[in-house]
Design an enzyme around this catalytic site. Structure first.
Site, PDB file in Angstrom:
ATOM      1  N   ASP A  36      71.173   3.765   4.379  1.00  0.00           N
ATOM      2  CA  ASP A  36      72.040   2.616   4.132  1.00  0.00           C
ATOM      3  C   ASP A  36      72.551   2.033   5.445  1.00  0.00           C
ATOM      4  OD1 ASP A  36      73.414   0.700   2.665  1.00  0.00           O
ATOM      5  OD2 ASP A  36      75.095   2.017   2.172  1.00  0.00           O
ATOM      6  N   ARG A  40      77.559  -3.579   8.089  1.00  0.00           N
ATOM      7  CA  ARG A  40      78.781  -3.262   7.330  1.00  0.00           C
ATOM      8  C   ARG A  40      79.111  -1.773   7.390  1.00  0.00           C
ATOM      9  NH1 ARG A  40      74.737  -3.838   3.747  1.00  0.00           N
ATOM     10  NH2 ARG A  40      74.264  -1.992   2.503  1.00  0.00           N
ATOM     11  N   ASN A  41      78.137  -0.944   7.760  1.00  0.00           N
ATOM     12  CA  ASN A  41      78.337   0.500   7.849  1.00  0.00           C
ATOM     13  C   ASN A  41      78.398   0.988   9.295  1.00  0.00           C
ATOM     14  OD1 ASN A  41      78.476   0.776   5.082  1.00  0.00           O
ATOM     15  ND2 ASN A  41      76.269   1.036   4.878  1.00  0.00           N
ATOM     16  N   ASP A  54      79.494   5.608   7.240  1.00  0.00           N
ATOM     17  CA  ASP A  54      79.179   5.583   5.817  1.00  0.00           C
ATOM     18  C   ASP A  54      77.914   6.379   5.517  1.00  0.00           C
ATOM     19  OD1 ASP A  54      78.794   5.223   3.124  1.00  0.00           O
ATOM     20  OD2 ASP A  54      79.204   3.084   3.148  1.00  0.00           O
TER      21      ASP A  54
END
Length: 154
Positions: A36, A40-41, A54
């Site tokens: 992932d 955003r992570n 994350d």
């Protein structure tokens, strides 16, 4: 008085990508697949230092491959063709995602495939289409992104 927007230099943007790359290389050496990786992570600290975060989808693997069960959710716009088609994750599919993160960094945080649905993105990737070069990316930087988006040979 209006606030001024400070845009990071090309060198700073490249340094941010290098931080992500080093973090991902560490995970690979420790036999983890992130699954992932996306801007955003990633956490951005002082002096634009970036750390990968994350780890909710991260998996420990012994043979550099993880196949998720059919119907599992995954971030389509950051996923390699083999993830989309076969739910097969590996350090190579993380490299694909890294190319998308580079694109996000050099487009100053734009959403990849901004106006396309997941289905349209799947169709475009299957047809060999890739994200276009961001304005801030040199030809060489964009070539690095394109190398990340090469399909795995079968």
């Amino acid at each position: 008085m209006p606030t001024q927007v400070c845009h990071p230099s090309h060198k700073t943007l490249l340094g941010m990508c290098l931080d992500v790359c080093e973090g991902m290389a560490y995970l690979e050496r420790a036999n983890f697949i992130h699954r992932d990786l996306a801007a955003r992570n990633c956490l951005v600290g002082e002096n634009y230092e970036v750390k990968v975060s994350d780890f909710g989808m991260t998996r420990f693997v012994l043979d550099d491959q993880y196949t998720s069960s059919l119907g599992s959710k995954f971030p389509v716009k950051w996923s390699a063709p083999e993830v989309i088609q076969y739910s097969k994750f590996s350090s190579k599919s993380d490299v694909w995602s890294f190319g998308v993160v580079m694109w996000e960094v050099f487009s100053e945080g734009k959403m990849p495939y901004e106006n396309r649905s997941n289905g349209e993105v799947v169709e475009a990737i299957g047809a060999g289409q890739r994200l276009l070069r961001p304005k801030l990316a040199s030809d060489f930087i964009y070539q690095l992104m394109e190398w990340c988006w090469k399909e795995v040979s079968r």
